[in-house]
Write a protein that holds these residues in place. Structure first.
Motif, PDB file in Angstrom:
ATOM      1  N   ARG A 160      -6.998   6.824  -2.690  1.00 30.59           N
ATOM      2  CA  ARG A 160      -6.077   7.828  -2.142  1.00 30.59           C
ATOM      3  C   ARG A 160      -5.701   8.826  -3.252  1.00 30.59           C
ATOM      4  NH1 ARG A 160      -3.115   4.439   0.151  1.00 30.59           N
ATOM      5  NH2 ARG A 160      -3.992   4.713   2.203  1.00 30.59           N
ATOM      6  N   ALA A 161      -5.400   8.312  -4.438  1.00 33.66           N
ATOM      7  CA  ALA A 161      -5.037   9.185  -5.555  1.00 33.66           C
ATOM      8  C   ALA A 161      -6.212  10.064  -5.969  1.00 33.66           C
ATOM      9  CB  ALA A 161      -4.549   8.352  -6.732  1.00 33.66           C
ATOM     10  N   LEU A 162      -7.402   9.500  -6.017  1.00 30.50           N
ATOM     11  CA  LEU A 162      -8.585  10.285  -6.376  1.00 30.50           C
ATOM     12  C   LEU A 162      -8.854  11.384  -5.347  1.00 30.50           C
ATOM     13  CD1 LEU A 162     -10.936   7.422  -7.587  1.00 30.50           C
ATOM     14  CD2 LEU A 162      -9.798   9.148  -9.013  1.00 30.50           C
ATOM     15  N   THR A 163      -8.696  11.042  -4.082  1.00 33.06           N
ATOM     16  CA  THR A 163      -8.880  12.029  -3.015  1.00 33.06           C
ATOM     17  C   THR A 163      -7.858  13.143  -3.161  1.00 33.06           C
ATOM     18  OG1 THR A 163      -9.794  10.373  -1.522  1.00 33.06           O
ATOM     19  CG2 THR A 163      -8.891  12.377  -0.514  1.00 33.06           C
ATOM     20  N   VAL A 166      -1.151  10.333 -10.057  1.00 35.40           N
ATOM     21  CA  VAL A 166      -2.499  10.686  -9.628  1.00 35.40           C
ATOM     22  C   VAL A 166      -3.359  10.980 -10.855  1.00 35.40           C
ATOM     23  CG1 VAL A 166      -3.833  12.491  -8.452  1.00 35.40           C
ATOM     24  CG2 VAL A 166      -1.797  11.510  -7.348  1.00 35.40           C
ATOM     25  N   ARG A 167      -2.799  11.720 -11.809  1.00 29.21           N
ATOM     26  CA  ARG A 167      -3.530  12.089 -13.018  1.00 29.21           C
ATOM     27  C   ARG A 167      -3.929  10.853 -13.818  1.00 29.21           C
ATOM     28  NH1 ARG A 167      -1.713  13.497 -18.041  1.00 29.21           N
ATOM     29  NH2 ARG A 167       0.411  13.305 -17.277  1.00 29.21           N
ATOM     30  N   PHE A 168      -3.036   9.868 -13.914  1.00 27.74           N
ATOM     31  CA  PHE A 168      -3.350   8.637 -14.630  1.00 27.74           C
ATOM     32  C   PHE A 168      -4.532   7.917 -13.979  1.00 27.74           C
ATOM     33  CE2 PHE A 168      -2.943   4.026 -14.973  1.00 27.74           C
ATOM     34  CZ  PHE A 168      -3.004   3.873 -16.353  1.00 27.74           C
ATOM     35  N   ILE A 169      -4.501   7.795 -12.663  1.00 20.89           N
ATOM     36  CA  ILE A 169      -5.582   7.106 -11.959  1.00 20.89           C
ATOM     37  C   ILE A 169      -6.898   7.859 -12.139  1.00 20.89           C
ATOM     38  CG2 ILE A 169      -6.465   6.449  -9.679  1.00 20.89           C
ATOM     39  CD1 ILE A 169      -3.528   5.725  -8.970  1.00 20.89           C
ATOM     40  N   VAL A 195       0.846  -1.194   0.000  1.00 20.54           N
ATOM     41  CA  VAL A 195       0.000   0.000   0.000  1.00 20.54           C
ATOM     42  C   VAL A 195       0.885   1.249   0.000  1.00 20.54           C
ATOM     43  CG1 VAL A 195      -1.703   1.310   1.320  1.00 20.54           C
ATOM     44  CG2 VAL A 195      -1.859  -1.169   1.237  1.00 20.54           C
ATOM     45  N   ALA A 196       0.601   2.164  -0.914  1.00 23.87           N
ATOM     46  CA  ALA A 196       1.293   3.447  -0.915  1.00 23.87           C
ATOM     47  C   ALA A 196       0.807   4.233   0.300  1.00 23.87           C
ATOM     48  CB  ALA A 196       0.990   4.217  -2.189  1.00 23.87           C
ATOM     49  N   ARG A 197       1.732   4.764   1.036  1.00 29.17           N
ATOM     50  CA  ARG A 197       1.352   5.478   2.243  1.00 29.17           C
ATOM     51  C   ARG A 197       1.052   6.945   1.989  1.00 29.17           C
ATOM     52  NH1 ARG A 197       3.631   1.199   3.398  1.00 29.17           N
ATOM     53  NH2 ARG A 197       3.557   0.048   5.307  1.00 29.17           N
ATOM     54  N   ARG A 198       1.562   7.455   0.850  1.00 31.06           N
ATOM     55  CA  ARG A 198       1.317   8.859   0.573  1.00 31.06           C
ATOM     56  C   ARG A 198       1.533   9.156  -0.900  1.00 31.06           C
ATOM     57  NH1 ARG A 198       6.549  12.055   1.829  1.00 31.06           N
ATOM     58  NH2 ARG A 198       8.064  10.401   1.655  1.00 31.06           N
ATOM     59  N   ILE A 199       1.136  10.337  -1.264  1.00 28.31           N
ATOM     60  CA  ILE A 199       1.347  10.834  -2.609  1.00 28.31           C
ATOM     61  C   ILE A 199       2.610  11.700  -2.560  1.00 28.31           C
ATOM     62  CG2 ILE A 199       0.379  12.201  -4.485  1.00 28.31           C
ATOM     63  CD1 ILE A 199      -1.271   9.670  -3.860  1.00 28.31           C
TER      64      ILE A 199
END
Length: 93
Positions: free
Chosen positions: A55-58, A25-28, A4-8
């Motif tokens: 997480r990326a969408l948020t 983030v943009r790709f997701i 799990v990625a913990r952060r952006i």
């Protein structure tokens, strides 16, 4: 399943991405919101935890101005390099 990625972060790219991954983030956002793919499908196709997708969408929606800047910069870079590509219609046999 992946870790799990913990952060952006912005350590590998000029734009926000999942920590330890090249997935932006943009790709997701594009996959889920523009192409209409289910977050679980995106996670499965890219070996991500579904929590990473959310997480990326948020992040995208919590940082709209930053993401608009990223999108403008990407569009400008593409335009700046457009002369380096060949239009298929210009290729002759």
């Amino acid at each position: 399943m992946s870790q799990v990625a913990r952060r952006i972060v912005r350590e590998l790219h000029d734009e926000p991405h999942l920590e330890g991954r090249r997935t932006t983030v943009r790709f997701i956002k594009t996959q889920v919101e523009d192409r209409g793919l289910d977050p679980r499908t995106v996670a499965d196709r890219h070996d991500l935890d579904v929590a990473d997708v959310y997480r990326a969408l948020t992040y995208y929606h919590d940082n709209r101005e930053e993401m608009r800047t990223v999108e403008r910069e990407r569009e400008a870079a593409v335009e700046d390099h457009r002369n380096l590509t060949t239009d298929p219609d210009d290729v002759r046999d």
